[in-house]
Structure formats: structure tokens, C-alpha cells
Design a protein around this motif. Sequence first.
Motif, PDB file in Angstrom:
ATOM      1  N   LYS A   1       4.294   5.580  -5.494  1.00 28.64           N
ATOM      2  CA  LYS A   1       4.447   5.354  -6.933  1.00 28.64           C
ATOM      3  C   LYS A   1       3.393   6.081  -7.753  1.00 28.64           C
ATOM      4  CE  LYS A   1       4.717   1.603 -10.333  1.00 28.64           C
ATOM      5  NZ  LYS A   1       4.625   0.126 -10.539  1.00 28.64           N
ATOM      6  N   GLU A   2       2.165   6.134  -7.236  1.00 26.29           N
ATOM      7  CA  GLU A   2       1.045   6.687  -7.999  1.00 26.29           C
ATOM      8  C   GLU A   2       0.967   8.212  -7.940  1.00 26.29           C
ATOM      9  OE1 GLU A   2      -2.291   4.689  -6.349  1.00 26.29           O
ATOM     10  OE2 GLU A   2      -1.872   2.773  -7.371  1.00 26.29           O
ATOM     11  N   GLN A   3       1.632   8.824  -6.956  1.00 29.14           N
ATOM     12  CA  GLN A   3       1.611  10.277  -6.851  1.00 29.14           C
ATOM     13  C   GLN A   3       2.699  10.877  -7.737  1.00 29.14           C
ATOM     14  OE1 GLN A   3       1.868  11.415  -2.726  1.00 29.14           O
ATOM     15  NE2 GLN A   3       0.283   9.946  -2.106  1.00 29.14           N
ATOM     16  N   GLU A   4       2.292  11.718  -8.656  1.00 30.93           N
ATOM     17  CA  GLU A   4       3.237  12.302  -9.605  1.00 30.93           C
ATOM     18  C   GLU A   4       4.304  13.141  -8.896  1.00 30.93           C
ATOM     19  OE1 GLU A   4       3.230  15.198 -13.568  1.00 30.93           O
ATOM     20  OE2 GLU A   4       1.341  14.558 -12.635  1.00 30.93           O
TER      21      GLU A   4
ATOM     22  N   TRP B   1       4.011   1.568  -0.869  1.00 31.91           N
ATOM     23  CA  TRP B   1       4.786   1.644  -2.115  1.00 31.91           C
ATOM     24  C   TRP B   1       3.933   2.237  -3.232  1.00 31.91           C
ATOM     25  CZ3 TRP B   1       9.665   1.074  -3.956  1.00 31.91           C
ATOM     26  CH2 TRP B   1       9.816   0.920  -5.329  1.00 31.91           C
ATOM     27  N   LEU B   2       2.697   1.750  -3.362  1.00 33.79           N
ATOM     28  CA  LEU B   2       1.799   2.232  -4.411  1.00 33.79           C
ATOM     29  C   LEU B   2       1.424   3.691  -4.196  1.00 33.79           C
ATOM     30  CD1 LEU B   2      -0.552  -0.867  -4.882  1.00 33.79           C
ATOM     31  CD2 LEU B   2       1.206  -0.027  -6.458  1.00 33.79           C
ATOM     32  N   LEU B   3       1.271   4.096  -2.933  1.00 34.44           N
ATOM     33  CA  LEU B   3       0.941   5.491  -2.644  1.00 34.44           C
ATOM     34  C   LEU B   3       2.026   6.430  -3.156  1.00 34.44           C
ATOM     35  CD1 LEU B   3      -0.573   5.340   0.966  1.00 34.44           C
ATOM     36  CD2 LEU B   3      -1.741   6.035  -1.132  1.00 34.44           C
TER      37      LEU B   3
ATOM     38  N   SER C   1       6.298  12.237  -6.596  1.00 29.16           N
ATOM     39  CA  SER C   1       6.464  11.944  -5.164  1.00 29.16           C
ATOM     40  C   SER C   1       7.868  11.453  -4.830  1.00 29.16           C
ATOM     41  CB  SER C   1       5.431  10.910  -4.707  1.00 29.16           C
ATOM     42  OG  SER C   1       5.580   9.696  -5.423  1.00 29.16           O
TER      43      SER C   1
ATOM     44  N   LYS D   1       0.831  -1.209   0.000  1.00 24.32           N
ATOM     45  CA  LYS D   1       0.000   0.000   0.000  1.00 24.32           C
ATOM     46  C   LYS D   1       0.864   1.258   0.000  1.00 24.32           C
ATOM     47  CE  LYS D   1      -1.779   1.189   3.936  1.00 24.32           C
ATOM     48  NZ  LYS D   1      -1.070   2.489   4.166  1.00 24.32           N
TER      49      LYS D   1
END
Length: 223
Positions: free
Chosen positions: A64-67, A60-62, A69, A58
Motif C-alpha cells: 500500500k505504501e509503495q507508490e 499489506w502496508l508494504l 506497487s 505488514k
Amino acid sequence: MNKKSVLMISSYLLLYIVFPAILYTLKVSNPMLLALTFVANVLLIILASFLYKETLQKDWLLLKEQEGSWGKLFKDITIVFILSKALSVIGIMLVSNFINIEDLAQNQQMLNDFFQNNPFLFSAFLMVIFAPFIEELVFREAIIGPVHQDKRNKLILNTIISIVLFTAAHSLMLADAIIYLPITLSLTYIYWKYDRNIIASMAFHFINNGLAILMMYIQFKLL
């Protein structure tokens, strides 16, 4: 503290503290000691990965998904890293008239001796892979993570407990806190700044320890 946290902390104490201490007491040969310690550390990593698989994915994805970041994270890590080192220097200067500065170097000397007397790959594994991964889960996620965000007082209390325990775990004497408290505060700050994201504090821990072992490697290769 939930069952997962209790299991994580108990496993850390058993496999990382108690088990090596027993081996040392039994005067196990150094090669066997290193081998068994390595196996115990790997088992601890496997257990921690299983216990916190969802949290790690979770967080890691948070990130990864935020431009942008990751770029922002490494910028923050750089700034906080420099500030933590500056605070350590200032702290040492402030107490230099009250304590023997050479006493502050005992823990660092132990690290240097460990580095010189053990295979480089084992030292690198312990400092750059094991410590950032396991210590962040034990001292940050297992202590602070389970507390609901609405329980402000409990969050503050557990954060203080986390800071005290992490600093104490890296200090041979009270004066060592002057050196280790700034990095503890920095790791905790990054963890909180990114909304208790364990991947963020792991990244900071990884960079800090990676630079430390790189400096030791260069130092002793040049000597």
C-alpha cells in the motif's frame, strides 16, 4: 519451521483433510457435510488470521505504501498468468505422445462435478476466498516464510519443498503436475519477486481461481 508454521499446517490437515474425510466415511448427508465443512473452513480462516495477523498487516502496508506497487503487481500477475497457461499448453503438447491426455482432465472433471453438484456460493467461497488465503499461508508462508534470508540453502530447499507439496496437493496422478506445476511456479515466483510478500501471492491466487470459477459458471450456465 517454527511453532506457528507447525500449528498452521497441522490445523490445515486436520480441518481441511481429515475432518471432511471422516464425515464422508460416516456417510453424512450432503447438506450436513457442506455445512460442517463450511464451518471447519471458516474456523481455519479465523485461526490463520490470528496466527498471521502481523504478517498480513505488514505485507499489506508494504504494498500500500509503495507508490504504483498495486499497478505493478497486477501487471506482473497478468504477464505471469499468461506465461503459466502457455507453459501448461506446451507441456501437454510435449507429453501427448507418451500419456493419455484424457487422464490429465480427471482433476478438472472432478472440479466441474463439484461445481455442478454443490451451491455456487459454496464453490465460490472455497475457490476464491478460502483457497487463496489458506493455501498461500500453508504452502508459501508457513514453509518458506520462517527461514531467515541469510540461510540461502535452507531457503532454496524449503522453496522446492513448497513447490512439490503444492503441486502434489492439486494432482490426482503424476501427470497432473504438467498442468499444475506452471501455476505453482508462478505463485512462488510472485511471492519471491515481492520479497516473500504473502499478499502478492494471495492476489495472484485470487485472480487465477476467480477466473477459473467464472469460466465454469459461464460454461455450465450456457449448457
